[in-house]
Write an enzyme that holds these catalytic residues in place. Structure first.
Site, PDB file in Angstrom:
ATOM      1  CG  ASP A   1      -1.982   0.949   1.257  1.00 14.76           C
ATOM      2  OD1 ASP A   1      -1.979   2.081   0.396  1.00 14.76           O
ATOM      3  OD2 ASP A   1      -3.058   0.612   2.027  1.00 14.76           O
ATOM      4  CD  GLN A   2      -0.136   6.341   1.377  1.00 16.06           C
ATOM      5  OE1 GLN A   2      -1.235   5.948   1.214  1.00 16.06           O
ATOM      6  NE2 GLN A   2       0.667   7.265   1.968  1.00 16.06           N
TER       7      GLN A   2
ATOM      8  CB  CYS B   1      -6.855   2.933  -0.722  1.00 16.18           C
ATOM      9  SG  CYS B   1      -5.373   3.505   0.119  1.00 16.18           S
TER      10      CYS B   1
ATOM     11  CG  HIS C   1     -10.352   0.776   1.312  1.00 15.16           C
ATOM     12  ND1 HIS C   1      -9.652   1.856   1.746  1.00 15.16           N
ATOM     13  CD2 HIS C   1     -11.742   1.116   1.525  1.00 15.16           C
ATOM     14  CE1 HIS C   1     -10.382   2.636   2.169  1.00 15.16           C
ATOM     15  NE2 HIS C   1     -11.460   2.344   2.319  1.00 15.16           N
TER      16      HIS C   1
ATOM     17  CG  ASP D   1      -2.846   0.997  -2.901  1.00 13.96           C
ATOM     18  OD1 ASP D   1      -1.609   1.460  -2.608  1.00 13.96           O
ATOM     19  OD2 ASP D   1      -3.664   1.069  -1.961  1.00 13.96           O
ATOM     20  CG  HIS D   2      -2.285   4.875  -3.829  1.00 12.41           C
ATOM     21  ND1 HIS D   2      -1.436   5.305  -2.894  1.00 12.41           N
ATOM     22  CD2 HIS D   2      -3.260   4.256  -3.273  1.00 12.41           C
ATOM     23  CE1 HIS D   2      -1.962   4.852  -1.918  1.00 12.41           C
ATOM     24  NE2 HIS D   2      -3.237   4.412  -1.983  1.00 12.41           N
TER      25      HIS D   2
END
Length: 501
Positions: free
Chosen positions: A13-14, A53, A103, A289-290
């Site tokens: 994540d991130q 997300c 999410h 995800d990003h």
């Protein structure tokens, strides 16, 4: 017929994709990801479908952009009738399981997974809905602020560490269970960690790995007055005026972020070690995800189309792809058709509306059309879109001036070429592509209607008895270990792997 391959999807994540120019950057202490990179097709220019997300994850799972999934923000429902790669594989005879974050918002918390081994780390209801009817409003109880920067430091346990420790544990137990061979189906296990997402708080053993490294130094900021309009809105959304961020706080935030990359690398290593120890072959997918801006341009977190936020790492390892660096820009929406292809499923037959493309030919040298991105959540006042084609990136929002960057000559995206007459032809090309792809007034209307509906529903459901949508992992205690409806001899034999040694 040959046995269909097992598939292990590892998501973080991130994670800023610029830190993975060809696998993990040299300064990162990430031995497990570096070993994975050595046997992977490494996509150096992979972009998220949306730099947030829930929209990013719904797009990754379905192969469609947010304007199609209608997951516009972190509180938009992911509809049950949208097929995901978990549906496609399960329909083709796979066992599908998820350990960790995805999410999902709404009452469907499975979306094709047969088993979900943990709950999610974030809420499943409509509480985090932005409101375009109130431009500039900060919803303080859930909007990002810069407390993640000022609060960076060391802790041995946090909300997120507790979560990811459990994600790894449950994934490992599942791999052990799969190794026993009681279920003969091929499997797809998705393991999704919440790190290195802020807050930038890490365990001491990982924090100390980055003491004094040059990469901690603060990036050159851009003054608020010199930012593009969307970046100014993001800074306002993060309540930047309430914080006086010092260079040392920026160093500490970056140190915590890098430390948590090493933490999640350890967890990934634990999962891969069990896969190897139990002699299970699997195709491995690794992505985020990003990204995370990490103070670049004076921005933090995500929610924009600059490289730190929009570019993500992507690696594919297995029998179907040759190791090596792939320069062609690709998208996270390409993973759904790629995972399906690994399982021998043609998306042209089961989901012809899918917008992503199979990356197996791209890894072998095939080209891909321009990569599209969308964002319609907090910090915007109307949807914004972007295209990456070749060395160029184009960002368009009806409320703002266009942005156009030549990433080959300006990788830090400091020079907007949209006003430059010398770039008029390429600008016209991207504007034409945008007009062909998007009906932005209709997109804006759909987002506004969705937000308005959800504000009514959320306020109604929080009155009176509340029945949450959060996933409750099933733990059937009477089916675990030894119980009196079981034969002890059979149980002990079935639970042992390998047998006969």
């Amino acid at each position: 017929m040959a046995q269909k391959p097992n598939i292990l999807v590892i998501m973080v994540d991130q994670l800023n994709g610029t830190l993975f120019p060809d696998g993990p950057a040299d300064f990162l202490h990430a031995p497990n990801l570096k070993r994975l990179a050595a046997r992977s097709a490494r996509f150096a220019n992979c972009y998220t479908a949306s730099p947030l997300c829930a929209p990013a994850r719904a797009s990754f799972m379905s192969g469609q952009l947010p304007s199609r999934t209608r997951v516009y923000d972190n509180a938009a429902e992911f509809a049950s009738d949208i097929p995901t790669y978990a549906h496609h594989l399960r329909r083709a005879g796979y066992h599908t399981a998820l350990s960790g974050k995805m999410h999902f918002v709404g009452p469907d918390q499975m979306h094709g997974f047969e088993e979900r081994l943990t709950t999610d780390i974030y809420p499943a209801d409509f509480g985090w809905t932005p409101d375009y009817r109130k431009p500039g409003e900060r919803i303080d109880w859930w909007y990002h602020n810069l407390g993640s920067v000022t609060g960076a430091g060391v802790a041995e346990i946090t909300n997120q560490l507790e979560y990811d420790d459990d994600v790894a544990f449950q994934a490992i137990q599942k791999l052990y269970d799969l190794s026993r061979g009681q279920d003969q189906r091929p499997w797809c296990l998705t393991v999704s960690f919440t790190h290195p997402h802020d807050p930038f708080v890490a365990r001491r053993k990982y924090w100390d790995l980055y003491e004094g490294v040059p990469e901690l130094e603060p990036p050159t900021p851009i003054a608020y007055a010199d930012q593009d309009p969307h970046s100014r809105r993001l800074m306002d959304a993060c309540d930047w005026r309430a914080f006086d961020i010092s260079p040392d706080q920026i160093r500490r935030a970056r140190q915590g972020y890098f430390a948590n990359i090493s933490y999640v690398d350890d967890k990934i290593g634990e999962v891969l070690a069990v896969l190897e120890a139990t002699r299970q072959d699997a195709e491995v997918v690794f992505l985020s995800d990003h990204g995370e801006m990490l103070g670049d341009r004076g921005l933090w977190f995500k929610m924009n189309f600059f490289e730190g936020s929009a570019r993500v790492p992507l690696m594919l390892a297995g029998r179907e792809v040759a190791p090596g660096r792939v320069e062609t820009p690709v998208s996270s929406i390409d993973l759904a058709p790629t995972i399906a292809a690994l399982a021998g499923i043609s998306m042209d037959e089961v989901a012809p509306w899918t917008e992503g493309v199979n990356l197996l030919p791209v890894a072998a040298g095939a080209q891909r059309p321009a990569v599209a991105m969308e964002y319609a959540a907090e910090g915007t006042i109307t949807p914004m879109v972007a295209l990456r084609e070749g060395a160029w990136k184009y960002v368009h929002c009806p409320a703002d001036p266009d942005l156009l960057f030549d990433l080959a000559n300006d990788p830090e995206e400091r020079t907007n070429l949209a006003p430059d007459p010398r770039a008029a032809e390429i600008l016209a090309h991207f504007r034409a592509l945008t007009d062909q792809r998007w009906d932005l007034p209709a997109y804006d209307a759909a987002v506004r209607e969705s937000q308005a509906r959800r504000w009514v529903v959320y306020e109604a459901l929080r009155n009176g008895a509340y029945f949450p949508w959060d996933h409750q992992p099933l733990r059937a205690a009477s089916e675990r270990y030894m119980r009196n409806h079981m034969d002890l001899n059979v149980l002990e034999e079935n639970k042992r792997f390998p047998r006969g040694e």
